[in-house]
Design a protein around this motif. Structure first.
Motif, mmCIF file in Angstrom:
data_model
loop_
_atom_site.group_PDB
_atom_site.id
_atom_site.type_symbol
_atom_site.label_atom_id
_atom_site.label_comp_id
_atom_site.label_asym_id
_atom_site.label_seq_id
_atom_site.Cartn_x
_atom_site.Cartn_y
_atom_site.Cartn_z
ATOM 1 N N HIS A 359 0.826 -1.224 0.000
ATOM 2 C CA HIS A 359 0.000 0.000 0.000
ATOM 3 C C HIS A 359 0.853 1.263 0.000
ATOM 4 N N SER A 360 0.187 2.400 0.197
ATOM 5 C CA SER A 360 0.751 3.681 -0.208
ATOM 6 C C SER A 360 1.479 4.469 0.877
ATOM 7 N N ALA A 361 1.192 4.211 2.155
ATOM 8 C CA ALA A 361 1.711 5.100 3.196
ATOM 9 C C ALA A 361 3.213 4.879 3.417
ATOM 10 N N GLN A 362 3.914 5.985 3.650
ATOM 11 C CA GLN A 362 5.352 5.913 3.919
ATOM 12 C C GLN A 362 5.712 6.828 5.082
ATOM 13 N N ILE A 363 6.679 6.384 5.880
ATOM 14 C CA ILE A 363 7.223 7.250 6.926
ATOM 15 C C ILE A 363 8.269 8.151 6.261
ATOM 16 N N VAL A 364 8.122 9.443 6.453
ATOM 17 C CA VAL A 364 9.072 10.387 5.843
ATOM 18 C C VAL A 364 9.643 11.294 6.938
ATOM 19 N N PRO A 365 10.811 11.871 6.686
ATOM 20 C CA PRO A 365 11.371 12.767 7.697
ATOM 21 C C PRO A 365 10.565 14.057 7.801
ATOM 22 N N TRP A 366 10.434 14.544 9.032
ATOM 23 C CA TRP A 366 9.810 15.863 9.227
ATOM 24 C C TRP A 366 10.595 16.613 10.271
ATOM 25 N N PRO A 367 11.156 17.776 10.020
ATOM 26 C CA PRO A 367 11.091 18.429 8.704
ATOM 27 C C PRO A 367 11.923 17.692 7.671
ATOM 28 N N SER A 368 11.793 18.122 6.436
ATOM 29 C CA SER A 368 12.547 17.524 5.336
ATOM 30 C C SER A 368 14.038 17.490 5.652
ATOM 31 N N LEU A 369 14.717 16.432 5.177
ATOM 32 C CA LEU A 369 16.177 16.356 5.333
ATOM 33 C C LEU A 369 16.855 17.558 4.688
ATOM 34 N N PHE A 370 16.147 18.188 3.769
ATOM 35 C CA PHE A 370 16.743 19.281 2.993
ATOM 36 C C PHE A 370 16.092 20.613 3.333
ATOM 37 N N ALA A 371 15.563 20.698 4.573
ATOM 38 C CA ALA A 371 14.776 21.879 4.956
ATOM 39 C C ALA A 371 15.587 23.169 4.919
ATOM 40 N N SER A 372 16.911 23.069 5.029
ATOM 41 C CA SER A 372 17.710 24.289 5.051
ATOM 42 C C SER A 372 17.807 24.918 3.663
ATOM 43 N N ARG A 373 17.452 24.153 2.651
ATOM 44 C CA ARG A 373 17.510 24.712 1.289
ATOM 45 C C ARG A 373 16.245 25.508 1.002
ATOM 46 N N GLN A 374 16.363 26.576 0.272
ATOM 47 C CA GLN A 374 15.213 27.403 -0.075
ATOM 48 C C GLN A 374 14.200 26.622 -0.904
ATOM 49 N N ASP A 375 14.728 25.695 -1.773
ATOM 50 C CA ASP A 375 13.841 24.992 -2.698
ATOM 51 C C ASP A 375 13.509 23.577 -2.209
ATOM 52 N N ALA A 376 13.629 23.328 -0.874
ATOM 53 C CA ALA A 376 13.322 21.994 -0.350
ATOM 54 C C ALA A 376 11.877 21.629 -0.670
ATOM 55 N N GLN A 377 11.684 20.413 -1.138
ATOM 56 C CA GLN A 377 10.350 19.953 -1.480
ATOM 57 C C GLN A 377 9.826 19.064 -0.347
ATOM 58 N N TYR A 378 8.656 19.360 0.145
ATOM 59 C CA TYR A 378 8.010 18.519 1.148
ATOM 60 C C TYR A 378 7.153 17.484 0.431
ATOM 61 N N PRO A 379 6.624 16.494 1.169
ATOM 62 C CA PRO A 379 5.825 15.464 0.486
ATOM 63 C C PRO A 379 4.745 16.092 -0.390
ATOM 64 N N PRO A 380 4.645 15.625 -1.639
ATOM 65 C CA PRO A 380 3.728 16.270 -2.583
ATOM 66 C C PRO A 380 2.263 15.902 -2.378
ATOM 67 N N GLY A 381 1.971 14.824 -1.663
ATOM 68 C CA GLY A 381 0.581 14.414 -1.484
ATOM 69 C C GLY A 381 0.030 14.905 -0.165
ATOM 70 N N LYS A 382 -0.462 13.950 0.634
ATOM 71 C CA LYS A 382 -1.014 14.284 1.950
ATOM 72 C C LYS A 382 -0.042 13.817 3.024
#
Ligand code: ZN
Length: 445
Positions: A359-382
């Motif tokens: 199935h679809s659910a995944q554990i992801v880091p929060w905040p993003s591993l790349f949060a220090s970057r201006q263009d860091a992308q967070y999870p695109p769905g929910k």
């Protein structure tokens, strides 16, 4: 671990004795893969926790295989409950949506429950879904399309050809509910009353057909307990369709698309925990249904085969509701505990725990591993942030469908086994191998 192998044995070519199982309890966590399990384990038991079945001695990974309906030589890489259920129940790789029938031809394929019954064993099905839903149906019915649950659902809709070929008037076996009513399965417990409360092609209700075939029909947890001492076949229908789940998110908490500030910065969603579902009602838990089924089947003179499904792990993952899927995984673990307790007094019982698809659910880091970057992308769905019972915070992301239900995924699924015949569960197997593993354990071949 339990002392195993106390049942009658089958001599092998090497002259050793392969333990034989008298009983099999097969659990299916619908939509369970390692990621869905890890989400529930982290929340419930902590990062160092372990579900009871994860301590089983034998484990394998199972390849989920499906094929194209119009050309069954062509593989498809994401399955559903009908193709997965059919692979496990009948050892046959079929196309999505098919219930114990072959892709392309529609030929019915014999299931492990049918073969066990023919060998004199008793049989049972327990589920938190409609008892006529794809997974349970795959063990006891044969139909072209999984949606043909009751007589009314056999007729084509603007978007689905359904199953007119399977009408009895056309030489077919009828809807799934009709087939279950005539199946002779000793214990059927789940939801789906509305598929039985319908007239069949002759105008007789499927419920009436079931009672004429010897089924006592019960509707709530109290009635299930009252009938525990009554012998004979039992049909428990504890809800109109899928049964209510055990847990929900606190204050309606679920995964949601991320909100942004007017400057485009991500607003962190509020973390929440899981609570008991206030709408659970009077239906028995999966554990109570499993216990009731084992109590009824225990006295079977030649043993039994019982399939138990925790169905809404999948349905809640589709809905992006992590607490729903965590609560139903907890229900699976509790039901397995009941079977393990049964096994302690009945060591000739094989317990298997597996799944029909990922199935679809995944554990992801929060905040993003790349949060220090201006263009860091967070999870695109929910995404949902959960406060786990051990005091951590876990972000769960659903990113497979932005406009409708989340999707199944094509990963392999785990298999856990304990009891006589369990040693065959090892390495990388096919999901359809489980059929042969159960047959050999029961000496049906
Ligand atoms: Zn699904």
């Amino acid at each position: 671990m339990l002392a195993l192998g106390l049942g009658a044995g089958v001599p092998s070519a090497a002259g050793q004795t392969t333990p034989r199982a008298r009983n099999v309890v097969l659990f299916i966590g619908d939509g369970v893969d390692d990621h869905q399990l890890t989400i529930a384990r982290n929340y419930l038991l902590g990062a160092d926790g372990e579900f009871v079945f994860e301590a089983f001695e034998h484990r394998a990974a199972a390849k989920v295989q499906t094929v194209l309906e119009r050309d069954p030589r062509v593989p498809v890489y994401v399955g559903d409950s009908a193709s997965g259920g059919t692979a496990i129940a009948a050892g046959v790789v079929t196309s999505r949506g098919r219930v114990a029938t072959r892709a392309g031809t529609g030929e019915p394929v014999s299931t492990i429950l049918e073969q066990a019954a023919a060998a004199g064993k008793r049989t049972g099905i327990v589920t938190t879904s409609s008892i006529s839903d794809a997974t349970p149906a795959s063990f006891a019915a044969h139909v072209r399309r999984r949606w043909c649950q009751g007589p009314r659902e056999m007729w084509p809709t603007p978007t689905d050809p359904r199953c007119p070929e399977d009408l009895k008037a056309n030489g077919g076996l009828g809807s799934i509910a009709e087939q279950l009513a005539g199946s002779g399965i000793d214990v059927l417990l789940g939801g789906g009353y509305r598929y039985f409360d319908q007239p069949d092609e002759d105008g007789v209700s499927v419920l009436r057909r079931a009672s004429d075939a010897g089924y006592r029909v019960v509707r709530d947890a109290a009635e299930l307990v009252e009938t525990s001492e009554v012998s004979g076949k039992l049909l428990g229908l504890f809800g109109d369709d899928t049964l209510p789940v055990e847990w929900v998110g606190e204050a309606g908490g679920r995964a949601r698309p991320l909100q942004l500030t007017e400057w485009g910065q991500v607003i962190a969603p509020q973390p929440f925990g899981c609570v008991a579902n206030p709408s659970f009602g009077t239906r028995p838990t999966l554990q109570a249904m499993t216990r009731a089924a084992l109590t009824r089947l225990e006295s079977a003179p030649d043993g039994f085969v019982l399939m138990v499904e925790s169905a809404s792990i999948d349905k809640q993952a589709h809905a992006g509701n992590p607490c729903g899927q965590i609560g139903e995984t907890r229900a699976l673990d509790e039901a397995v505990r009941t079977a393990v307790a049964f096994q302690e007094t009945h060591p000739d019982t094989l317990i298997l725990v597996s799944s029909d698809h990922g199935h679809s659910a995944q554990i992801v880091p929060w905040p993003s591993l790349f949060a220090s970057r201006q263009d860091a992308q967070y999870p695109p769905g929910k995404v949902a942030r959960l406060l786990t019972l051990e005091g951590g915070e876990m972000a769960v992301s659903y990113g497979t469908n932005t406009t409708y239900l989340e999707e199944h995924t094509g990963t392999q699924v785990p298999v856990y086994a304990q009891g006589p015949g369990a040693a065959a569960v090892r390495g990388l197997i096919r999901q359809s191998d489980l059929f042969g593993i159960v047959r050999r354990a029961l000496a049906l071949e």
